[in-house]
Structure formats: C-alpha cells, structure tokens
Design a protein around this motif. Structure first.
Motif, PDB file in Angstrom:
ATOM      1  N   LEU A   1      -1.202   3.634  -6.991  1.00 31.25           N
ATOM      2  CA  LEU A   1      -2.598   4.053  -6.936  1.00 31.25           C
ATOM      3  C   LEU A   1      -3.171   3.882  -5.539  1.00 31.25           C
ATOM      4  O   LEU A   1      -2.922   2.884  -4.873  1.00 31.25           O
ATOM      5  N   ASN A   2      -3.954   4.853  -5.101  1.00 29.19           N
ATOM      6  CA  ASN A   2      -4.721   4.749  -3.866  1.00 29.19           C
ATOM      7  C   ASN A   2      -6.110   4.250  -4.234  1.00 29.19           C
ATOM      8  O   ASN A   2      -6.977   5.033  -4.639  1.00 29.19           O
ATOM      9  N   GLU A   3      -6.302   2.947  -4.096  1.00 33.27           N
ATOM     10  CA  GLU A   3      -7.573   2.347  -4.530  1.00 33.27           C
ATOM     11  C   GLU A   3      -8.727   2.699  -3.603  1.00 33.27           C
ATOM     12  O   GLU A   3      -9.889   2.646  -4.014  1.00 33.27           O
TER      13      GLU A   3
ATOM     14  N   HIS B   1       0.842  -1.198   0.000  1.00 30.72           N
ATOM     15  CA  HIS B   1       0.000   0.000   0.000  1.00 30.72           C
ATOM     16  C   HIS B   1       0.880   1.252   0.000  1.00 30.72           C
ATOM     17  O   HIS B   1       0.936   1.995   0.984  1.00 30.72           O
ATOM     18  N   ASP B   2       1.561   1.504  -1.109  1.00 31.58           N
ATOM     19  CA  ASP B   2       2.579   2.558  -1.100  1.00 31.58           C
ATOM     20  C   ASP B   2       1.996   3.955  -0.933  1.00 31.58           C
ATOM     21  O   ASP B   2       2.699   4.880  -0.532  1.00 31.58           O
TER      22      ASP B   2
ATOM     23  N   ASP C   1      -2.708  12.137 -12.075  1.00 34.54           N
ATOM     24  CA  ASP C   1      -1.647  12.700 -11.235  1.00 34.54           C
ATOM     25  C   ASP C   1      -0.914  11.599 -10.474  1.00 34.54           C
ATOM     26  O   ASP C   1       0.315  11.643 -10.331  1.00 34.54           O
ATOM     27  N   GLU C   2      -1.673  10.606  -9.952  1.00 35.26           N
ATOM     28  CA  GLU C   2      -1.014   9.517  -9.231  1.00 35.26           C
ATOM     29  C   GLU C   2      -0.155   8.675 -10.161  1.00 35.26           C
ATOM     30  O   GLU C   2       0.956   8.260  -9.790  1.00 35.26           O
ATOM     31  N   VAL C   3      -0.648   8.402 -11.350  1.00 40.08           N
ATOM     32  CA  VAL C   3       0.146   7.640 -12.313  1.00 40.08           C
ATOM     33  C   VAL C   3       1.423   8.404 -12.660  1.00 40.08           C
ATOM     34  O   VAL C   3       2.524   7.836 -12.653  1.00 40.08           O
TER      35      VAL C   3
ATOM     36  N   ILE D   1       5.220  -1.214 -12.496  1.00 40.39           N
ATOM     37  CA  ILE D   1       3.900  -1.567 -13.009  1.00 40.39           C
ATOM     38  C   ILE D   1       2.892  -0.764 -12.202  1.00 40.39           C
ATOM     39  O   ILE D   1       2.915  -0.788 -10.969  1.00 40.39           O
ATOM     40  N   ILE D   2       2.047  -0.022 -12.878  1.00 37.18           N
ATOM     41  CA  ILE D   2       1.012   0.731 -12.194  1.00 37.18           C
ATOM     42  C   ILE D   2      -0.032  -0.247 -11.660  1.00 37.18           C
ATOM     43  O   ILE D   2      -0.577  -1.066 -12.404  1.00 37.18           O
ATOM     44  N   GLY D   3      -0.294  -0.156 -10.354  1.00 37.10           N
ATOM     45  CA  GLY D   3      -1.256  -1.061  -9.740  1.00 37.10           C
ATOM     46  C   GLY D   3      -1.797  -0.468  -8.455  1.00 37.10           C
ATOM     47  O   GLY D   3      -1.324   0.567  -7.969  1.00 37.10           O
ATOM     48  N   PRO D   4      -2.769  -1.129  -7.854  1.00 41.52           N
ATOM     49  CA  PRO D   4      -3.312  -0.681  -6.572  1.00 41.52           C
ATOM     50  C   PRO D   4      -2.444  -1.183  -5.423  1.00 41.52           C
ATOM     51  O   PRO D   4      -1.600  -2.063  -5.596  1.00 41.52           O
TER      52      PRO D   4
END
Length: 334
Positions: A272-274, A249-250, A288-290, A303-306
């Motif tokens: 990403l903040n899911e 959960h970065d 913006d998060e990406v 890798i972009i992920g939640p």
C-alpha cells in the motif's frame, strides 16, 4: 474455507500456506495522547477492536528512546503523527559521554511497556502484538540529529562507545516488552539507506548492533518484523536478518514485492502507498494495489500493510477498503 482467527491466519502465512483471506495490518500514531500510557492503551484497544487487524504493531511515540537521556521532543503537526526532536542531547562529539546506562523499566521507556502490558492483558492473546523498537543507530541519530554523520566518519570510537550502551538498554527494553505481553518486536532502522551511509558504514555502526539485539531475544519471540525506513534501502544487506516479516516502502522505492520475494524467504509486509493511495485514491485504487500485491507474491507469505505509519488523516473508508479488498482476494481465489 473456514474462517480463521488472527493467529491461525498468521501462522498459515508464515508457512507459505493459503488462508481464509489475505492478512492485513495497518498502524498509526496517536499524537499527543500517546505521551500518556493510559490514553495510549485505550486508543490502541479501540483501534484493534474496531478493525480487527491480524497483527497489532504497538505505536509508542517515536521519540520515546531518547527522552530519558535528556532530549526534548514535540509534536509539530506532522502528517503521520510523529514527534520530532527539538533539543538534541549530542551537540558536540564529547557529548556522547552523556549516554550512560538507564533503566528501561522507568521513565519514557518504562511507560511504553506499561501501556503495552495493559493492552496485552485486555486483548488476552487474541492477536499478535509487536512492540516498536528502534535500532541503536536510529536512536543515536535522534540523540545527535545530523552531527551523527560527522562522528561516524571522524570520531568512530566515541560513537561506538555510545552505541554499546544504547544497545544494552535496547536489549533490556525488548526483554521487558516480551515479559509483559509482546509476542515479538517491530525492529525499525532509519539509517540503512544508500542515501545516508555506505554499506560498510552500516555494517560497522548499524548491522552488528542490530544483530546483537535480535540474537539476544532469539527463542523468546513468536514473530518479529524488520522495518527499513526511507528511500534506496540496503535490502540485500538486511535480507539475512533473523526475522519472519520484512516491511519497507515498497511502493516508493526498490525493491518491489516480486524482486524482494527472490531475496527474503519470510513474509513480506506491504503493498500500500499510504502517502497517496490511502489518502486520495479511493476504493478502486486501493483494491488495485491490494490485488497487485497479491499478484506479485502469488498471494503467499504476504501481509497487506503500509510502507510505514498511516497519515493521521487516513479515513475509515480507506481502511475499510483495504480490508474489503483483502477479503475479496480470497473470495475470488475460492
């Protein structure tokens, strides 16, 4: 740059090279329906075919690992679609003796690899598939709920005996998953948190069994991901695990992606903040998060992920916004 398929994109990312776009992987539960292998297969295929993620994390119900030992579970409406244990197996220390070897090719365990195998055959190797596997200590907590912590400190021998059996079953489950089409595992630990255990406790009851599983499947996998669940994770303790991908959960807890890059040599999965941005942020906040994730990592080995599973209410518009933003990052770089 010429468009890449999922495997070429992932392999470039693993090497730290640029690719045609930043890879994206999102995953969600399919509550209630995920208890049926046929429905889970159909929903997983529809999910992947619709969104074309670069990595498919297979999503069995999170309690599959305890039901064959007798735990009762239910979906109680959790926002992320997860099931909960309503009736644990271990209520007293002596109940750890109920944990005997079971065949992971049958029962709830077996259903998950039946569904994964069906999914893998339908997708024909076009995308990396990871079977979700829980660490032995995570499974033990679900079997015993909160009494686990007392037994760690007061009855360690009883717990170690059960962890030995859980580990053996988990290894057999992993090998079966790989034999039916998984390209690796998504290895989830929910106890490697300073809020729950000391580092020494996790080394004794967690890490030694975790590494045994990863060692048992070494050479059989093309890619594995480690997921550290929760707040204040033991990142430094986990950063030497023999996996290619690391997810946590970065956006909610340390470390952020930039500091993690200095400690883990592989690919970071996150950004990403899911819980907030994907539900309430809108396209600009998602973009913006990406972009920030790309900046923190220089766009390499990312890798972009939640941080974890998506809420079931995550909209198609939010998912599309993630994909559009990731593609736009490469367009700007080009």
């Amino acid at each position: 740059m010429k468009p890449m398929d999922h495997w070429r994109r992932l392999e470039a990312t693993l090497r730290g090279e640029s690719s045609d776009c930043v890879p994206v992987a999102l995953w969600r539960h399919f509550p209630v329906d995920d208890m049926d292998a046929g429905k889970l297969t159909a929903l997983t295929l529809a999910w992947q075919r619709k969104w074309q993620f670069d990595l498919l994390k297979f999503m069995p119900p999170g309690t599959y690992g305890v039901e064959d030992w007798g735990a009762k579970t239910a979906y109680a409406g959790a926002a992320n679609g997860a099931r909960v244990v309503t009736d644990p197996v271990v209520r007293r220390t002596e109940d750890w003796e109920k944990i005997r070897w079971i065949d992971p090719r049958s029962g709830a365990y077996g259903q998950q690899n039946i569904a994964l195998g069906q999914t893998a055959r339908s997708l024909g190797g076009t995308v990396p598939i990871l079977q979700t596997v829980f660490s032995p200590l995570t499974t033990a907590r679900k079997l015993a709920t909160e009494r686990l912590f007392a037994d760690i400190r007061c009855h360690p021998a009883a717990l170690h005996a059960a962890l030995r059996i859980i580990t053996d079953v988990t290894i057999d489950f992993c090998i079966e998953a790989l034999s039916v089409g998984a390209h690796g595992i998504f290895f989830a630990t929910q106890l490697a948190s300073h809020r729950l255990l000391t580092t020494v406790e996790y080394e004794q009851f967690g890490k030694q069994y975790d590494l045994e599983i990863l060692d048992a499947i070494r050479g059989r996998c093309r890619v594995n991901m480690l997921h550290a669940h929760g707040d204040d994770i033991m990142f430094d303790l986990l950063s030497d695990y023999p996996v290619e991908l690391f997810n946590w959960h970065d956006r909610l807890t340390d470390p952020d992606l930039s500091r993690a890059r200095r400690h883990f040599p592989g690919v970071l999965v996150g950004g990403l903040n899911e819980h907030h941005t994907l539900l309430h942020g809108g396209r600009d906040a998602i973009a913006d998060e990406v972009q920030d994730a790309v900046v923190q990592t220089d766009g390499r080995k990312l890798i972009i992920g939640p941080g974890c599973v998506l809420p079931v209410e995550t909209s198609d518009a939010s998912i599309q916004a993630v994909l559009d933003a990731a593609r736009n990052m490469e367009a700007q770089a080009a």
